[in-house]
Design a protein around this motif. Structure first.
Motif, PDB file in Angstrom:
ATOM      1  N   CYS A   1      -6.422   6.884  -2.736  1.00 22.48           N
ATOM      2  CA  CYS A   1      -4.959   6.877  -2.773  1.00 22.48           C
ATOM      3  C   CYS A   1      -4.403   6.060  -1.608  1.00 22.48           C
ATOM      4  O   CYS A   1      -3.483   5.257  -1.775  1.00 22.48           O
ATOM      5  CB  CYS A   1      -4.407   8.299  -2.726  1.00 22.48           C
ATOM      6  SG  CYS A   1      -4.746   9.285  -4.189  1.00 22.48           S
ATOM      7  N   PHE A   2      -4.972   6.269  -0.431  1.00 26.20           N
ATOM      8  CA  PHE A   2      -4.523   5.527   0.744  1.00 26.20           C
ATOM      9  C   PHE A   2      -4.772   4.031   0.574  1.00 26.20           C
ATOM     10  O   PHE A   2      -3.907   3.208   0.875  1.00 26.20           O
ATOM     11  CB  PHE A   2      -5.211   6.044   2.006  1.00 26.20           C
ATOM     12  CG  PHE A   2      -4.731   5.382   3.252  1.00 26.20           C
ATOM     13  CD1 PHE A   2      -3.501   5.720   3.803  1.00 26.20           C
ATOM     14  CD2 PHE A   2      -5.482   4.407   3.871  1.00 26.20           C
ATOM     15  CE1 PHE A   2      -3.041   5.105   4.952  1.00 26.20           C
ATOM     16  CE2 PHE A   2      -5.032   3.778   5.022  1.00 26.20           C
ATOM     17  CZ  PHE A   2      -3.807   4.127   5.560  1.00 26.20           C
ATOM     18  N   TRP A   3      -5.960   3.661   0.078  1.00 27.04           N
ATOM     19  CA  TRP A   3      -6.263   2.240  -0.140  1.00 27.04           C
ATOM     20  C   TRP A   3      -5.273   1.626  -1.119  1.00 27.04           C
ATOM     21  O   TRP A   3      -4.795   0.507  -0.908  1.00 27.04           O
ATOM     22  CB  TRP A   3      -7.670   2.061  -0.682  1.00 27.04           C
ATOM     23  CG  TRP A   3      -8.773   2.501   0.225  1.00 27.04           C
ATOM     24  CD1 TRP A   3      -8.711   2.700   1.582  1.00 27.04           C
ATOM     25  CD2 TRP A   3     -10.100   2.828  -0.148  1.00 27.04           C
ATOM     26  NE1 TRP A   3      -9.918   3.119   2.055  1.00 27.04           N
ATOM     27  CE2 TRP A   3     -10.793   3.209   1.020  1.00 27.04           C
ATOM     28  CE3 TRP A   3     -10.785   2.838  -1.367  1.00 27.04           C
ATOM     29  CZ2 TRP A   3     -12.132   3.579   1.010  1.00 27.04           C
ATOM     30  CZ3 TRP A   3     -12.116   3.209  -1.374  1.00 27.04           C
ATOM     31  CH2 TRP A   3     -12.781   3.578  -0.198  1.00 27.04           C
ATOM     32  N   LEU A   4      -4.952   2.345  -2.206  1.00 23.55           N
ATOM     33  CA  LEU A   4      -3.996   1.817  -3.183  1.00 23.55           C
ATOM     34  C   LEU A   4      -2.611   1.674  -2.561  1.00 23.55           C
ATOM     35  O   LEU A   4      -1.900   0.705  -2.838  1.00 23.55           O
ATOM     36  CB  LEU A   4      -3.953   2.709  -4.421  1.00 23.55           C
ATOM     37  CG  LEU A   4      -5.191   2.632  -5.305  1.00 23.55           C
ATOM     38  CD1 LEU A   4      -5.170   3.749  -6.347  1.00 23.55           C
ATOM     39  CD2 LEU A   4      -5.314   1.270  -5.971  1.00 23.55           C
ATOM     40  N   GLY A   5      -2.233   2.626  -1.721  1.00 20.44           N
ATOM     41  CA  GLY A   5      -0.960   2.494  -1.010  1.00 20.44           C
ATOM     42  C   GLY A   5      -0.910   1.218  -0.196  1.00 20.44           C
ATOM     43  O   GLY A   5       0.094   0.497  -0.198  1.00 20.44           O
ATOM     44  N   ASN A   6      -1.993   0.918   0.489  1.00 20.37           N
ATOM     45  CA  ASN A   6      -2.057  -0.326   1.265  1.00 20.37           C
ATOM     46  C   ASN A   6      -1.993  -1.556   0.377  1.00 20.37           C
ATOM     47  O   ASN A   6      -1.350  -2.553   0.742  1.00 20.37           O
ATOM     48  CB  ASN A   6      -3.336  -0.372   2.110  1.00 20.37           C
ATOM     49  CG  ASN A   6      -3.199   0.393   3.393  1.00 20.37           C
ATOM     50  OD1 ASN A   6      -2.174   0.312   4.062  1.00 20.37           O
ATOM     51  ND2 ASN A   6      -4.219   1.141   3.741  1.00 20.37           N
ATOM     52  N   GLU A   7      -2.674  -1.505  -0.763  1.00 19.00           N
ATOM     53  CA  GLU A   7      -2.651  -2.642  -1.693  1.00 19.00           C
ATOM     54  C   GLU A   7      -1.202  -2.979  -2.082  1.00 19.00           C
ATOM     55  O   GLU A   7      -0.800  -4.131  -2.078  1.00 19.00           O
ATOM     56  CB  GLU A   7      -3.456  -2.335  -2.957  1.00 19.00           C
ATOM     57  CG  GLU A   7      -4.921  -2.098  -2.736  1.00 19.00           C
ATOM     58  CD  GLU A   7      -5.716  -3.346  -2.404  1.00 19.00           C
ATOM     59  OE1 GLU A   7      -5.379  -4.428  -2.913  1.00 19.00           O
ATOM     60  OE2 GLU A   7      -6.675  -3.225  -1.633  1.00 19.00           O
TER      61      GLU A   7
ATOM     62  N   PHE B   1       1.153  -4.058   1.192  1.00 22.42           N
ATOM     63  CA  PHE B   1       0.949  -5.390   1.754  1.00 22.42           C
ATOM     64  C   PHE B   1       0.777  -6.475   0.705  1.00 22.42           C
ATOM     65  O   PHE B   1       0.682  -7.654   1.045  1.00 22.42           O
ATOM     66  CB  PHE B   1      -0.267  -5.368   2.695  1.00 22.42           C
ATOM     67  CG  PHE B   1      -0.073  -4.455   3.854  1.00 22.42           C
ATOM     68  CD1 PHE B   1       0.853  -4.743   4.847  1.00 22.42           C
ATOM     69  CD2 PHE B   1      -0.794  -3.266   3.950  1.00 22.42           C
ATOM     70  CE1 PHE B   1       1.052  -3.881   5.917  1.00 22.42           C
ATOM     71  CE2 PHE B   1      -0.604  -2.401   5.016  1.00 22.42           C
ATOM     72  CZ  PHE B   1       0.322  -2.709   6.010  1.00 22.42           C
ATOM     73  N   GLY B   2       0.728  -6.097  -0.570  1.00 25.47           N
ATOM     74  CA  GLY B   2       0.578  -7.088  -1.624  1.00 25.47           C
ATOM     75  C   GLY B   2      -0.815  -7.704  -1.662  1.00 25.47           C
ATOM     76  O   GLY B   2      -0.988  -8.838  -2.079  1.00 25.47           O
ATOM     77  N   ASN B   3      -1.811  -6.938  -1.237  1.00 28.39           N
ATOM     78  CA  ASN B   3      -3.199  -7.405  -1.280  1.00 28.39           C
ATOM     79  C   ASN B   3      -3.851  -6.891  -2.550  1.00 28.39           C
ATOM     80  O   ASN B   3      -4.110  -5.707  -2.680  1.00 28.39           O
ATOM     81  CB  ASN B   3      -3.991  -6.881  -0.073  1.00 28.39           C
ATOM     82  CG  ASN B   3      -3.430  -7.364   1.230  1.00 28.39           C
ATOM     83  OD1 ASN B   3      -2.874  -8.442   1.313  1.00 28.39           O
ATOM     84  ND2 ASN B   3      -3.566  -6.559   2.264  1.00 28.39           N
ATOM     85  N   GLY B   4      -4.114  -7.784  -3.486  1.00 27.70           N
ATOM     86  CA  GLY B   4      -4.744  -7.363  -4.730  1.00 27.70           C
ATOM     87  C   GLY B   4      -3.780  -6.776  -5.744  1.00 27.70           C
ATOM     88  O   GLY B   4      -4.162  -6.471  -6.857  1.00 27.70           O
TER      89      GLY B   4
END
Length: 142
Positions: A83-89, A92-95
């Protein structure tokens, strides 16, 4: 001290404990057959964090499509780190296309699931109307 070569060998031989450790430690060079076995086992056992760790394997090798598929699956299964990784995605618009509302959704889900990274430190504001603003480039109000 961890013997990564031995861990790799045991994981490839379908030793579940070794497989979990190998994925958690980011052991490289794990075969496609191992990954598919580990994915099937993780689904069978309901182990969301193993699915998340598998997602990272695919991201590390540049397979963003498979990474995204497994990260979402892991998050839906209850992996706080996914969930945290997806929040970052989304933040920041990464991926993924930058989307603050989706970022907030995933960060809040991560926090709800017990993710203890300092989510409060992420520079987004939620207005009373529910809109979200990135304030990371703004000067702090002193």
């Amino acid at each position: 001290m961890i013997d990564f070569a031995e861990l790799h060998q045991k994981a490839e031989a379908h030793d579940w404990a070794a497989a979990k450790d190998a994925l958690s430690f980011g052991v490289t060079g794990l075969s496609a057959a191992f990954r598919e076995w580990a994915y099937s086992e993780a689904l069978r056992l309901g182990d969301a964090d193993v699915v998340a760790d598998l997602a990272r394997c695919y991201e590390d090798e540049g397979n963003e499509g498979r990474y995204a598929e497994l990260a979402v699956k892991a998050a839906e299964m209850g992996s706080a780190k996914a969930c945290f990784w997806l929040g970052n995605e989304y933040l920041f618009g990464n991926g993924a296309k930058r989307d603050y509302e989706k970022a907030l959704k995933w960060f809040l889900k991560a926090k709800e699931l017990g993710f203890d990274y300092r989510i409060e430190a992420i520079d987004i504001d939620v207005a009373k109307d529910g809109s979200i603003e990135d304030v990371s480039s703004q000067s702090p109000n002193c």
